[in-house]
Motif scaffolding. Structure first.
Motif, PDB file in Angstrom:
ATOM      1  N   ASN A 157       0.825  -1.208   0.000  1.00 20.77           N
ATOM      2  CA  ASN A 157       0.000   0.000   0.000  1.00 20.77           C
ATOM      3  C   ASN A 157       0.856   1.253   0.000  1.00 20.77           C
ATOM      4  N   ILE A 158       1.960   1.216   0.753  1.00 17.84           N
ATOM      5  CA  ILE A 158       2.865   2.370   0.794  1.00 17.84           C
ATOM      6  C   ILE A 158       3.442   2.630  -0.579  1.00 17.84           C
ATOM      7  N   LEU A 159       3.911   1.543  -1.239  1.00 14.06           N
ATOM      8  CA  LEU A 159       4.504   1.700  -2.565  1.00 14.06           C
ATOM      9  C   LEU A 159       3.476   2.173  -3.578  1.00 14.06           C
ATOM     10  N   ALA A 160       2.232   1.629  -3.484  1.00 13.13           N
ATOM     11  CA  ALA A 160       1.192   2.046  -4.419  1.00 13.13           C
ATOM     12  C   ALA A 160       0.885   3.521  -4.248  1.00 13.13           C
ATOM     13  N   GLY A 161       0.868   3.969  -2.981  1.00 11.61           N
ATOM     14  CA  GLY A 161       0.633   5.393  -2.730  1.00 11.61           C
ATOM     15  C   GLY A 161       1.723   6.250  -3.308  1.00 11.61           C
ATOM     16  N   LEU A 162       2.971   5.792  -3.164  1.00 11.04           N
ATOM     17  CA  LEU A 162       4.102   6.548  -3.702  1.00 11.04           C
ATOM     18  C   LEU A 162       4.036   6.630  -5.224  1.00 11.04           C
ATOM     19  N   LEU A 163       3.705   5.502  -5.873  1.00 12.43           N
ATOM     20  CA  LEU A 163       3.583   5.509  -7.329  1.00 12.43           C
ATOM     21  C   LEU A 163       2.454   6.415  -7.784  1.00 12.43           C
ATOM     22  N   LEU A 164       1.300   6.381  -7.050  1.00 17.39           N
ATOM     23  CA  LEU A 164       0.179   7.235  -7.406  1.00 17.39           C
ATOM     24  C   LEU A 164       0.539   8.692  -7.274  1.00 17.39           C
ATOM     25  N   LEU A 165       1.235   9.022  -6.186  1.00 16.70           N
ATOM     26  CA  LEU A 165       1.669  10.403  -5.983  1.00 16.70           C
ATOM     27  C   LEU A 165       2.572  10.858  -7.105  1.00 16.70           C
ATOM     28  N   ASP A 190      13.694  -4.704   5.766  1.00 21.12           N
ATOM     29  CA  ASP A 190      12.316  -4.243   5.627  1.00 21.12           C
ATOM     30  C   ASP A 190      12.149  -2.872   6.278  1.00 21.12           C
ATOM     31  N   TYR A 191      12.674  -2.734   7.488  1.00 19.66           N
ATOM     32  CA  TYR A 191      12.553  -1.471   8.220  1.00 19.66           C
ATOM     33  C   TYR A 191      13.301  -0.336   7.516  1.00 19.66           C
ATOM     34  N   MET A 192      14.519  -0.617   7.059  1.00 19.51           N
ATOM     35  CA  MET A 192      15.337   0.418   6.413  1.00 19.51           C
ATOM     36  C   MET A 192      14.711   0.890   5.099  1.00 19.51           C
ATOM     37  N   MET A 193      14.159  -0.036   4.331  1.00 17.85           N
ATOM     38  CA  MET A 193      13.542   0.364   3.069  1.00 17.85           C
ATOM     39  C   MET A 193      12.280   1.190   3.305  1.00 17.85           C
ATOM     40  N   ARG A 194      11.515   0.859   4.354  1.00 17.53           N
ATOM     41  CA  ARG A 194      10.351   1.687   4.693  1.00 17.53           C
ATOM     42  C   ARG A 194      10.790   3.072   5.146  1.00 17.53           C
ATOM     43  N   SER A 195      11.841   3.121   5.948  1.00 18.74           N
ATOM     44  CA  SER A 195      12.363   4.411   6.414  1.00 18.74           C
ATOM     45  C   SER A 195      12.852   5.262   5.248  1.00 18.74           C
ATOM     46  N   PHE A 196      13.514   4.601   4.299  1.00 17.40           N
ATOM     47  CA  PHE A 196      14.009   5.345   3.147  1.00 17.40           C
ATOM     48  C   PHE A 196      12.859   5.883   2.300  1.00 17.40           C
ATOM     49  N   GLU A 197      11.809   5.098   2.089  1.00 13.85           N
ATOM     50  CA  GLU A 197      10.681   5.567   1.290  1.00 13.85           C
ATOM     51  C   GLU A 197      10.021   6.771   1.949  1.00 13.85           C
ATOM     52  N   ALA A 198       9.909   6.768   3.287  1.00 16.57           N
ATOM     53  CA  ALA A 198       9.345   7.918   3.990  1.00 16.57           C
ATOM     54  C   ALA A 198      10.245   9.139   3.816  1.00 16.57           C
ATOM     55  N   PHE A 199      11.545   8.916   3.931  1.00 22.08           N
ATOM     56  CA  PHE A 199      12.522  10.004   3.719  1.00 22.08           C
ATOM     57  C   PHE A 199      12.431  10.537   2.291  1.00 22.08           C
ATOM     58  N   LYS A 200      12.311   9.649   1.331  1.00 23.77           N
ATOM     59  CA  LYS A 200      12.266  10.043  -0.083  1.00 23.77           C
ATOM     60  C   LYS A 200      11.006  10.855  -0.386  1.00 23.77           C
ATOM     61  N   ARG A 201       9.867  10.461   0.195  1.00 24.34           N
ATOM     62  CA  ARG A 201       8.642  11.217  -0.041  1.00 24.34           C
ATOM     63  C   ARG A 201       8.792  12.665   0.426  1.00 24.34           C
ATOM     64  N   GLU A 202       9.455  12.842   1.552  1.00 28.23           N
ATOM     65  CA  GLU A 202       9.674  14.195   2.069  1.00 28.23           C
ATOM     66  C   GLU A 202      10.661  14.965   1.203  1.00 28.23           C
ATOM     67  N   MET A 203      11.658  14.260   0.715  1.00 27.46           N
ATOM     68  CA  MET A 203      12.754  14.912  -0.006  1.00 27.46           C
ATOM     69  C   MET A 203      12.397  15.208  -1.462  1.00 27.46           C
ATOM     70  N   ASP A 204      11.516  14.421  -2.061  1.00 29.91           N
ATOM     71  CA  ASP A 204      11.249  14.513  -3.503  1.00 29.91           C
ATOM     72  C   ASP A 204      10.772  15.895  -3.945  1.00 29.91           C
ATOM     73  N   VAL A 205       9.847  16.485  -3.191  1.00 34.48           N
ATOM     74  CA  VAL A 205       9.303  17.786  -3.584  1.00 34.48           C
ATOM     75  C   VAL A 205      10.406  18.840  -3.586  1.00 34.48           C
TER      76      VAL A 205
END
Length: 399
Positions: free
Chosen positions: A14-22, A125-140
């Motif tokens: 779900n997290i990845l799908a949200g990121l792709l949709l965004l 698993d934890y590190m990749m989730r942490s990175f995706e959260a970091f990336k969402r903040e950083m992307d904009v």
């Protein structure tokens, strides 16, 4: 470990799908606006219909060139059709911001224990989730800072705040080194993103976070040195070949540091038994204090529970409980400054050497299956190690 882990659970999907949709919505929004504006400006595809005619003439009677059939209008200008070339800015945005690599977990572990598997899986698993959260903040932030027309100067405080976040994420990702291959696509992409983010925040940081597994500061990779081959004009074995094996060992020992502490890790009893036999006969590193291990668990217990110190380690690569890559990753991540030599059935090839060097090994010596049943390998092994110390002294290596 059977190749790659599949860590994807429902929440992660779900997290990845949200990121792709965004990313899709963000990418499509300006495009949709441009298409609507062009449609309004051009009417109901009037220009496209005209250009689609096979061969029409202008007022002078000349036919419109074929290249204009698929032309497009950009800022009031008619440009030939075909794919738009990517400039550096666009390429970077596509590569780092809109790119997504699915985590898979390409492990370095060899026959891990259940506890090691669970630990590595949970950490990845934890590190990749942490990175995706970091990336969402950083992307904009990166999206606008990557574009010359949108870029703005950053105040020192804002730079420091972003760099703190980047540094913390980088340090978290580094904890995966003992477990995950540097070629794991998601891990590699995450480290590349960190490097791009750092240089975007401050160009003076370009190259600071470039990831090459373990970035060696102690020496550079030279193939002949990593495999500890004879330097030009040096051949100790040729000079002592007529001596007994014990005499040869003592002659080579003169070119080695005295009384070093050596650990040998190999899960084949015959290898350890033969080494001990030669050592007792004075034909295997005479004068050195050698400890033998057939269990990685026992080795780490001596290192960390009993605080045992070693100057040099010989390790096989395929050892149950993690293997030589895991052993080296753990030791280097905890600051071990001793020498680690792979004594394994791996080819002495440049690509193999480069990868092992980048992972923290100091050398590789080919040890074919059942090498221990030969009679001259202890002298040849000592000779290679004497070459290591020769190169270390010559090049002033730190270890």
């Amino acid at each position: 470990m059977r190749g790659k882990w599949q860590f994807m659970n429902k929440q992660w999907c779900n997290i990845l799908a949200g990121l792709l949709l965004l990313g899709t919505v963000g990418a499509a929004r300006p495009c949709a606006a441009q298409k609507n504006l062009a449609k309004e400006f051009m009417g109901q595809g009037t220009l496209n219909k005209a250009l689609a005619q096979p061969a029409i003439s202008n007022l002078s009677g000349k036919k419109i060139p074929e290249i204009l059939r698929n032309a497009r209008v950009v800022q009031g200008k008619i440009l030939p059709g075909g794919p738009r070339p990517l400039n550096k800015t666009t390429a970077n945005i596509e590569r780092y911001i809109f790119r997504h690599v699915r985590p898979e977990g390409e492990s370095l572990l060899n026959e891990p224990t259940e506890a090691q598997y669970i630990q590595a899986k949970a950490m990845y698993d934890y590190m990749m989730r942490s990175f995706e959260a970091f990336k969402r903040e950083m992307d904009v932030f990166l999206y606008y800072q990557s574009k010359a027309s949108e870029r703005r100067p950053l105040a020192a405080g804002e730079q420091a705040e972003w760099m703190q976040k980047i540094g913390e994420m980088y340090n978290q990702l580094l904890k995966l080194k003992p477990f995950i291959s540097p070629q794991d696509p998601a891990y590699k992409a995450a480290l590349e993103y960190i490097a791009y983010a750092a240089e975007t925040v401050s160009p003076v940081l370009r190259g600071m976070f470039v990831h090459d597994a373990y970035q060696r500061q102690d020496r550079t990779y030279v193939q002949e040195e990593f495999f500890m081959r004879n330097p030009a004009g040096r051949n100790l074995l040729a000079e002592i070949r007529n001596l007994s094996i014990q005499e040869q060992a003592h002659q080579i020992a003169r070119h080695l540091p005295g009384k070093l502490k050596l650990a040998v890790l190999n899960d084949r009893p015959s290898v350890l038994q033969r080494m001990q036999t030669f050592q007792q006969a004075g034909a295997f590193f005479p004068g050195w204090d050698i400890s033998y291990y057939d269990s990685m668990e026992e080795f780490f217990r001596d290192i960390y529970a009993h605080e045992k110190h070693f100057d040099m380690i010989f390790t096989d690569i395929f050892v149950p409980g993690g293997g030589g890559f895991y052993l080296t990753g753990v030791l280097r991540s905890r600051g071990f400054q001793g020498t680690i030599i792979a004594l394994a059935a791996l080819p002495e090839q440049s690509q193999t050497g480069k990868r092992m060097f980048s992972l923290g090994f100091d050398g590789l010596i080919l040890a074919p299956f059942e090498f221990e049943y030969g009679s001259h390998w202890p002298i040849e092994l000592m000779d290679r190690i004497s070459n290591y110390f020769y190169y270390r002294s010559l090049n002033h290596w730190k270890r």
